[in-house]
Design an enzyme around this catalytic site. Structure first.
Site, PDB file in Angstrom:
ATOM      1  CD  GLN A  26      -3.113  -0.968   2.086  1.00  0.00           C
ATOM      2  OE1 GLN A  26      -4.239  -1.098   1.712  1.00  0.00           O
ATOM      3  NE2 GLN A  26      -2.809  -0.441   3.281  1.00  0.00           N
ATOM      4  CG  ASP A  27       3.777   4.338   1.429  1.00  0.00           C
ATOM      5  OD1 ASP A  27       3.644   5.178   0.339  1.00  0.00           O
ATOM      6  OD2 ASP A  27       4.644   4.893   2.320  1.00  0.00           O
ATOM      7  CB  ILE A  28       4.852   0.157  -3.760  1.00  0.00           C
ATOM      8  CG1 ILE A  28       4.907  -1.484  -3.298  1.00  0.00           C
ATOM      9  CG2 ILE A  28       6.203   0.055  -4.889  1.00  0.00           C
ATOM     10  CD1 ILE A  28       4.455  -2.269  -3.988  1.00  0.00           C
TER      11      ILE A  28
ATOM     12  CG  ASN B 241       8.511   3.376   1.245  1.00  0.00           C
ATOM     13  OD1 ASN B 241       9.104   3.877   1.870  1.00  0.00           O
ATOM     14  ND2 ASN B 241       7.150   3.462   1.032  1.00  0.00           N
TER      15      ASN B 241
END
Length: 119
Positions: free
Chosen positions: A86-88, A92
């Site tokens: 959910q936060d690629i 990151n």
């Protein structure tokens, strides 16, 4: 960040073991904070690689394809574990300086699902 958020990130990280996913090595807690120790990656974030002229990691022509493949394998693995990152984003993703291998990091927003529909 709340204690439950940190505990969630720890729990997700402990479920994962893949060459393209940062490995959580140890966790310690004091009265006021958590300490998370992960694999040391000698390199830079993909964001730094793409945007900082002074970055220690320099990509060549084929490296972008291999970074994409590394991330695809990491995502395929986490989906098989019923986890959605959910936060690629480039911040990151770490890129090793020598091998140019990409490693997905930051499990704070990950969603563990009872069922993940893969098509």
């Amino acid at each position: 960040m709340e204690d439950s958020d940190i505990q969630h990130e720890i729990n997700v990280s402990l479920r994962l073991s893949h060459p393209n996913i940062v490995r959580l090595m140890a966790v310690a807690r004091t009265d006021s904070c958590f300490y998370l120790a992960a694999d040391y990656i000698h390199g830079a974030t993909l964001n730094q690689v793409l945007h900082a002229d002074s970055c220690v990691v320099k990509l060549e022509e084929d490296d972008a394809s291999f970074i994409s493949l590394d991330l695809s394998m990491a995502v395929e693995y986490i989906h098989a574990q019923r986890i959605i990152h959910q936060d690629i984003k480039p911040a990151n993703v770490m890129v090793h300086q020598q091998s140019k291998r990409a490693v997905l990091t930051d499990w704070g927003m990950a969603n563990v699902r009872d069922t993940v529909m893969l098509r």
